[in-house]
Structure formats: C-alpha cells, structure tokens
Design an enzyme around this catalytic site. Sequence first.
Site, mmCIF file in Angstrom:
data_model
loop_
_atom_site.group_PDB
_atom_site.id
_atom_site.type_symbol
_atom_site.label_atom_id
_atom_site.label_comp_id
_atom_site.label_asym_id
_atom_site.label_seq_id
_atom_site.Cartn_x
_atom_site.Cartn_y
_atom_site.Cartn_z
ATOM 1 N N HIS A 166 42.842 38.655 44.843
ATOM 2 C CA HIS A 166 42.863 37.204 45.021
ATOM 3 C C HIS A 166 41.553 36.763 45.654
ATOM 4 O O HIS A 166 41.490 35.741 46.323
ATOM 5 C CB HIS A 166 44.039 36.770 45.913
ATOM 6 C CG HIS A 166 45.383 37.108 45.341
ATOM 7 N ND1 HIS A 166 45.920 38.363 45.407
ATOM 8 C CD2 HIS A 166 46.280 36.361 44.660
ATOM 9 C CE1 HIS A 166 47.090 38.381 44.808
ATOM 10 N NE2 HIS A 166 47.341 37.184 44.340
ATOM 11 N N GLU B 271 47.000 34.711 30.210
ATOM 12 C CA GLU B 271 45.652 34.134 30.308
ATOM 13 C C GLU B 271 44.953 34.116 28.943
ATOM 14 O O GLU B 271 44.234 33.176 28.622
ATOM 15 C CB GLU B 271 44.792 34.922 31.308
ATOM 16 C CG GLU B 271 45.140 34.663 32.765
ATOM 17 C CD GLU B 271 46.422 35.355 33.198
ATOM 18 O OE1 GLU B 271 46.848 36.281 32.485
ATOM 19 O OE2 GLU B 271 46.982 34.976 34.234
#
Lengths: 422, 398
Positions: free
Chosen positions: B202, B132
């Site tokens: 999540h 990321e």
Amino acid sequence: MLSTLPASTLSGCLPTTRSPAVSKLAFFNSVTGGGSKIPNYRVLDALGAPIEGAEVPEISEQFAWRLYENMQLLSTLDDILCSAQRQGRIPFYSLTLISLKYGEEATVIGSAAALADDDEVLSQYRETGVLLWRGFTLDGIMAQVFGNHEDSSKGRQIAVHYGSKQHHFHAVSSPLATQIPQAAGVGFALKRDPERRSKNIACVFFGEGAASEGDFHAGMLLASTVPSPTLFLARNNGFAISTPNSQQFYGDGISARGPGYGVDTVRVDGNDVLAVMNAVKEARRLCLEGGRAVLVEMMTYRVGHHSTSDDSYAYRERQEVEDRNRNDNPITRFRLFMESQGWWNESDEQELLFRLRRDVIKALKRAETVKKPGLEDMFTDVYADEPWNIREQREELMALLKKYGQVWKPWQNELGTLKNGG
Amino acid sequence: MLARRLRSTLPALSRRWQTTASTTAIEPPSASGHSSSVASSQLLRITRESALRTPGISWQDEESDRNFVGGRETRKMNLYQAVRDALSIALAKDDSAVIFGEDIAFGGVFRCTMGLAEEFGRERVFNTPLTEQGIAGFGIGLASMGHTAIAEIQFADYIFPAFDQLVNEAAKFRYRSGGHFSIGGLTVRTPTMAVGHGGLYHSQSPEGFFMGASGLKVVIPRSPIQCKGLLLSAIRDPNPVIFMEPKVLYRSAGTFPIPPCVHTLIPPTVEQVPIDDYALPLSRAEILIPGSDLTLLTWGTPVYHCESALRLLNSPPPSLAPLIPPSLRSAKVELIDLRTILPWDIETVVESVRRTKRLVIVHEAGMTGGVGGEIAAEVGKRAFLRLEAPVRRITGWE
C-alpha cells in the site's frame, strides 16, 4: 436457539438466484444439468441439406451469393498471400502472416452478415471477413500487409493487423484478449450515446486460446455487471498454435463459462454459415434488448497452419486435417445448399474462382509497386502533440540519414523503397 | 525582486517556468531543536490571495476574462477534497465523463468520490468488479469511442494487472492505428507512495515502470491546488494520463511521522483552493524555492521532506550542528517540483542545473530503474561541462 428468520434470507447475497437449501450433499459439473453437454446448434448437415427441424433463414439468391463469394474470397486471399510470403514477395518484416481463415470462413462471414454494418467490431486477427463483408477493399488489405504508404496505419503494424474507423472495425493488436474488456467499454459508450443506444452493439471476436487470458474473465465481468451491450463471439477452432483444446481447458468449451457470469449463451456449428447467421442474429437481439453481455461459441476447425511461420504437421496428423477439410468444409456445405436451391452451378464456381484470383493477384501486384511510408511518419502519432524526446529522436535519425543516406549502399537501397526517398 | 517584477508582467511574458519564489521564505525551526509543534510548509497556499496567484493557473470559464482574478472564491480543501472538486467539475461540464473503479460509488476508500454518485447518478459514477485489467480495458474501450473515462486503481501497488492494457494498448493506441483511433479521454487515477503503515503493498511508487510506455503521460501533484488543476488538465489532455496521488497527503488534519526520521513530518496539506474551473500545465516543472548552488529535483510527498531538509541545512539544531559544516549552511538550494514525470520538463531542469552546476534528484521509489536515472542521464548529457559534481539520487531503499 432456532433461527426465526425465513429460510430464504439465509441463502446468501447472489444477484440473480435464490439458492434453495438441500439436505443431500451433491457436487455438480454441468451447466446444462444432469451431466449433459452443451448442444451444438445447426441448420445444414455436412452435405448442405437442412437437418430435421432446421430453421432455414429466408435469404435471397443474391444474399446467398454474397455470403458464398465472401467466404471464397477469404479462402483465395489466404491461399495467394501465403504463397506470396513463401516466394518472399511479402516484405521481410511481415514474415509471419497469420492464416486468414482457412477452415473458419463461415464463422466470420456468418457473423458479419448478422451484425449491423455500424456495430462496433473488435477482433483478434482472424476476422478479416468482417472487413470484407463491410466493403473494405483489396487495395486496403494489401496496403496493410505490404505496409506501404497507402496503409491507414502508416505501415507500423505486422501483417493482418487492420483497422478502419469508417467500417467500425477497431485496430487489431497482437496481444491476445486485450480487446475483450475494451469491447465492454465500447458497448458502454454505445449505451451512453442517445444516438446509438438500442441501435448498436459492441461485438468482440476471440479464439478459444485467447479465452484463457484473464482479460476474457475481466471482459465478461464488466459487460455482465455494469452492464453493457457487448456480444462475445468465441471461435473455437481446436488449436492455439500447437496447443489443442485438451491442453487449453478441461471444461465444456467456452460456452460452459457463460452461465458462470449469468450471461445468455449458445454453442453453434461454426462451419454452418446459416446456423452462425441465425445464432448471431438472435444473440444480437438479446444483447440489444437486455443491454448486457451475450456469448456465442462457434465450433470450427483450423485447417490452415497458425501462420506462415508455422508447420502444423509438426503437432497434428496430416490425415486428420485432410479428413476434416473434406468432411466438414464450410464452403462446400454452403455450396451444396446453394446448388440444391438452384442458385449455383459448376460454371458459376469456375467463374467466381477465376475472378477472385485475378482480383487478388491484381491488388497484390499493384501493392508491390507502392512505396513504403517516409521515415518522418515513423515518429508521428505517439502523442497527440510531439514531446521533446520524440522530436529529438526524429531529428537525430534525420541527421543520420543526411550523413549516410547518400553514401551507404544498404541505406540507399532502403530509402529508395520509401515515399519521397525517405 | 526579479521574480516579482517578472510576475507582474505575466501573462504577457512567455517565461516557460513558473516559480513560487517570492511567496516562499524558509522559516528557521524552533530553538529547541526539532519542531514540537505541528509541522508547517511555506509551500502551501493557505490564503485566498496567494492561492489565486498560483503560477501557471489558467481559468477555464467560458464567459469571464480568462485572467480575471479579483472576485474569485477559494475554499479550504485537503487533497482528497480537491480531487473530488475536480471530478465534480469534469462531470458537470462533460456529459460523456464517467468515473468507475472499485468502491467508487459509496465515495471511495479515500473519499475522493464522495457524493458524486448521488450528484451525477449511478450510470456515471459506478463500481466495477475487482479486476484492474478489466477497469483499464473498459476505460480504453470507452475512451476509444470519444468518451471521457476516469478510471480509478485503488492503490498504485495494484496497477500491475493493468500493465498490459496500459503499456501494450493505451500507450500505443494512437500510434498503431496511424492516428485514426485514439483514447485521449482516458485518465487513470491511483493513490501512490508511502502512508506510514502501508507495508509492501500500500506504499509503492510505480511511476518508473511506465517511463518506457511512450504515448502515456504520468502526473504527480504535491498539494490540493496543484492536484485540482493538474487533474483537470490530465482529464482534458488528448493523451491517456496516469494520475498518481500521494495518499499520505489526502487527509486534512494531523501530521504523520514517517519512520524512522521523526523530523520529517508531513504538514497538513490543506490549501485555499480556487473553486472555479482552472487548469495547471502538464509537462511543466515548477521552481518552488529559487537557488544558485544546487538544484534539488523531486515530486509528490518528498517535496515536503526536501523543504524540511533545506531548513535543517540552513539552521541545524544543536544536535546536528557539529555534523553540518558552517560553509554548507549558507547554501542556496533551488527546489523544483517536476509535477509531470512523463514527458518531463527537461528545459526547466537543465536551465536550472546550468546555473547551479549541481543536481540531486529525490524520489520515494527505489534507485534502480527509478525515474532519477533517466533524468540524470539526460541532464548529464546536456550539462556535462557545467556540472561540478556527478548527478546524485536520494531514493527509497530497495
């Protein structure tokens, strides 16, 4: 049941290798094979004489002068600005002035000389030499260091955090290694641009300490897989502030990592300006041709302290520093080479040093008299537009200034140093 | 009535806040108590006519009249299809635009980039390694050269490795260079909020962490029409934007009970989305249901929870009726979708609170350090003398 598949299909999914099957369990720990270490590419020895088999580049006397003068200029700038900081002449907020180069002049000037002037450069903070090579003025240097209103970044950053769009030198930021994956993106932009594809590369500088950051790994991954024409120039100067290499990594320096990413790599004597130039020139060519990352590790030694806030004798022997400076000085080595070519003599040396010191001091004295940016400038450029919170904060400060600026002495003094009186 | 008259004179009027007011009416739930049928939302525009009259819509065609609505087409789309439509338009119209991130090329784990690699080529729609910080850094570098870089972080829960790049670099890029360097072309898209089965990693709503990163914009859409218009605006905005897409709203069919409250069903977020290029404004909140007694401010998935809550408040089923005083049931609550979280539309919110005198902020992220605290402080400062109750927040449990 024996497998009927050919052996090669059992070797996994590696992009560039086909691992042969072996029956002997053997661990490896060397990228050059057979336990050997990565060699150090060199042209000149410690006394400036070409070593055996050296590939001395064909340069003119004028070009040699330019290399030498820029290296000496870096050294002079370091010297004078550090003294000025100790005398309190560099403003209080720039207390930490990063040692510009002291000892690493050849790494940066040699690299700059091998790049195209419009290759995009992203740096850490020890690469002012690239700017100087490309014609950035001493007035520009001083404006940033003093944070006066002539500074292109409006006095917002700590000293030596230069940026110049005109010179294709991306603005420096303090967090280490953040520029590395950004360079991979810059390289990709060059590749996507029909005008600049196959003409320019992105070049990113960083120290061996910064190379420990995750961003180094990220940048190498992006530039090698996407891929993008990004040249990674690692300055290995032995120290990250007080941390010596032995506490920074255990492998064979930064170059050992290159092959881990499938990236063409070379290690070069960073104090040999001709070797640096040769290596970076070839690295650049490979980078353009392959459109992929290339890594150059430049071995050098940080003679100076990390910054004006650092006293390096707290963590290393003064004798070690003096020995390195005497025995492996990049400026001395190149001067001896130039003298051997008949291009330089003692009076040239005196003249140059006198001129450089005069020019630097002149720019410094001038910068001291230039006012700081007005306070209105503190609030611009946060966004492209000005949202309500920024506007309100700006108005609040202006109101405070109006109320107290004329009657409160400390504020009055401060406002006096600003353009338009704040 | 007033809203309809005002709307008919748009765009001549420059009324800052747009409202869906006259197209919404709260439907009472079935007599049995809780909805046994599929949950629905009055806030979704499921007809072409209502879709084309989305407040604030700004057509981006070159040729035709900017406000011409008549012959425009719409297509039934869910949220991920709306994302894909927006991305397709962005790539078609801007040669420098590229999309990258983990698993983008095959279509993405939420199908937001399906077909784009085939349509625009692998040089413009491509996978990156699993990093990321690398994705964000790469995007910043690309945008610094004036290109349009559309990055994807696979789940907002994983945006933290990129936090340094986003906060120290992206947010400060323009400021620190005195305006000479900028990265307006950067947009970071990421699925956010709870999906029901996501667990700790999540389901997060990290928009609050970015409130201090002045220089960044943060946008959160509630529906397909909103998503397409806001995403196109975000991509074209001259500032770096983080675009957080509530993942539970991506899919078309089915309703997803979010435990433990079985009454709160997410409706199928499908709308008739205009197929043309259009923008919706950033930093403008939208009044979804007009009211006069209390302002209810939220964004993303909770918009639908709030709508359901208002229904239940208005007409509680027999099981809940004893718990809800009749005097409260006639409360007219004004529901506002903030849409852009940073910089947020303080004008619309304060104007509303000045009228209603009460504010409740709802967000999925936890209370401490959440966006609600920031809004409460600013509104408290400006509407203190009008408020008849402290500003309250209803948030996820920490």
